[in-house]
Enzyme design. Structure first.
Site, PDB file in Angstrom:
ATOM      1  N   LYS A 181      30.143  -8.188 -28.272  1.00  0.00           N
ATOM      2  CA  LYS A 181      31.490  -7.644 -28.387  1.00  0.00           C
ATOM      3  C   LYS A 181      31.469  -6.226 -28.964  1.00  0.00           C
ATOM      4  O   LYS A 181      32.354  -5.423 -28.681  1.00  0.00           O
ATOM      5  CB  LYS A 181      32.384  -8.575 -29.215  1.00  0.00           C
ATOM      6  CG  LYS A 181      32.059  -8.657 -30.696  1.00  0.00           C
ATOM      7  CD  LYS A 181      32.938  -7.699 -31.502  1.00  0.00           C
ATOM      8  CE  LYS A 181      32.620  -7.676 -32.967  1.00  0.00           C
ATOM      9  NZ  LYS A 181      31.278  -7.795 -33.443  1.00  0.00           N
ATOM     10  N   ASN A 247      32.033   0.843 -34.105  1.00  0.00           N
ATOM     11  CA  ASN A 247      31.694   0.805 -32.687  1.00  0.00           C
ATOM     12  C   ASN A 247      32.733   1.553 -31.857  1.00  0.00           C
ATOM     13  O   ASN A 247      32.374   2.329 -30.963  1.00  0.00           O
ATOM     14  CB  ASN A 247      31.566  -0.648 -32.224  1.00  0.00           C
ATOM     15  CG  ASN A 247      30.377  -1.341 -32.852  1.00  0.00           C
ATOM     16  OD1 ASN A 247      29.239  -1.117 -32.471  1.00  0.00           O
ATOM     17  ND2 ASN A 247      30.638  -2.186 -33.849  1.00  0.00           N
ATOM     18  N   GLU A 271      26.377  -1.160 -34.873  1.00  0.00           N
ATOM     19  CA  GLU A 271      25.584  -2.306 -34.421  1.00  0.00           C
ATOM     20  C   GLU A 271      25.443  -2.357 -32.904  1.00  0.00           C
ATOM     21  O   GLU A 271      24.400  -2.764 -32.380  1.00  0.00           O
ATOM     22  CB  GLU A 271      26.214  -3.610 -34.918  1.00  0.00           C
ATOM     23  CG  GLU A 271      26.215  -3.773 -36.438  1.00  0.00           C
ATOM     24  CD  GLU A 271      24.854  -4.148 -37.003  1.00  0.00           C
ATOM     25  OE1 GLU A 271      23.826  -3.904 -36.333  1.00  0.00           O
ATOM     26  OE2 GLU A 271      24.821  -4.672 -38.127  1.00  0.00           O
TER      27      GLU A 271
END
Length: 319
Positions: A181, A247, A271
């Site tokens: 995700k 992100n 990440e």
């Protein structure tokens, strides 16, 4: 309970704050470099000071012994170093992995964070940012665990007024969804940085959820992990839309011309970038993950406009 959190980064500090808010004695285990960074930033970062208020920071491995539960919440890229430092396999109390990352194994196969462990363990994922937790904004999460008793123990270690937790036995699906995700959130940031509106972001989220679900289920995950009302969807939407998401911020910067090498110097750990790095080595997952592949191409220098054209010009198919 006495609960330890290994990792003094943004997510580790947030998790420690949640555990302490639930009324547990909390210790954060970190490296000396973490303590120096925290001592420096805490002077100017009010948010960080609030998260760590009354929480003990330590380098003492012996203090692991008195804990009844250990959360591991280091950045995905630091998991190997974390294991070297804290010897996770030797810890005899249950461990809860809270790392959102995927890895490439020796046989070019997908490796999950919990693959490192051999004793009782669980995995925890949620959509929450320090800013929201400190403001009292509730969120939802899921504890993934083969043992129902351990799953409920982890669930009960978190404050229900801030974190409503569900339990599931789908360890594979929980970890794959939590990692991938972040890549979809980067795609949403790129689209936003290109000037596209909320409907484009909604399309990326919707199709991103579908490609993650299909890919995970090929790996024997459970379809319900990704269904309506799941904490996976909450995590995906929050990470894709929130201005606090590293992100999403990374995607916006990529759209403005910032390079992959410059990103983490600007905003800290992203990440999704490291998950893409694992996918780049494996390659085979990209046949199931077109949006993730597009993010990889942008990170490797393809203009975002061309990446969007490539996505839209793929052959049409059934929903």
């Amino acid at each position: 309970m006495k609960i330890g959190v290994i990792g003094a980064g943004r997510w580790g500090c947030t998790l420690a704050h949640l555990v302490q808010t639930a009324g547990h004695k909390t210790i954060v285990f970190c490296l000396s470099s973490d303590i120096k960074r925290l001592n420096t930033h805490a002077v100017t970062d009010t948010r960080l000071s609030q998260l760590l208020e009354s929480i003990e920071l330590t380098l003492d491995k012996d203090k692991l012994t008195g804990c009844q539960l250990i959360f591991v919440a280091v950045p995905g890229k630091n998991l190997v170093d974390c294991n070297t430092q804290w010897e996770l396999q030797k810890i005899e109390v249950p461990i809860v992995m809270a790392i959102k990352a995927l890895y490439c194994g020796l046989g070019r196969d997908l490796v999950l964070p919990t693959d490192l462990l051999f004793r009782d363990y669980a995995y925890f994922a949620c959509g929450a940012f320090p800013e929201g937790i400190l403001n009292g904004s509730p969120a939802i999460g899921t504890v993934y665990c083969a043992s129902r008793n351990l799953g409920e123990m982890v669930r009960d270690s978190l404050p229900i007024k801030l974190m409503r937790c569900y339990t599931s036995s789908d360890l594979k699906g929980g970890q794959i969804g939590a990692a991938l995700k972040n890549v979809i959130a980067i795609a949403c940031g790129i689209a936003y940085g290109m000037g596209f509106d909320e409907m484009t972001l909604a399309a990326l989220i919707s199709r991103g959820a579908r490609e993650i679900s299909r890919f995970a289920c090929i790996r024997d995950a459970h379809a319900e992990t990704f269904a309506d009302g799941s904490s996976f969807l909450a995590d995906l939407m929050g990470t894709a839309y929130s201005p606090h998401s590293h992100n999403r911020q990374a995607g916006i910067l990529l759209a403005s011309g910032v390079t992959r090498d410059q990103l983490e110097q600007s905003i800290g750990t992203v990440e999704g970038i490291h998950t893409v790095g694992a996918l780049d080595i494996l390659q085979w997952p990209y046949s199931h993950l077109p949006i993730c592949k597009a993010v990889s191409e942008v990170l490797r220098g393809l203009p975002p406009k061309k990446a969007m054209e490539n996505l839209l010009n793929r052959p049409l198919k059934d929903a």
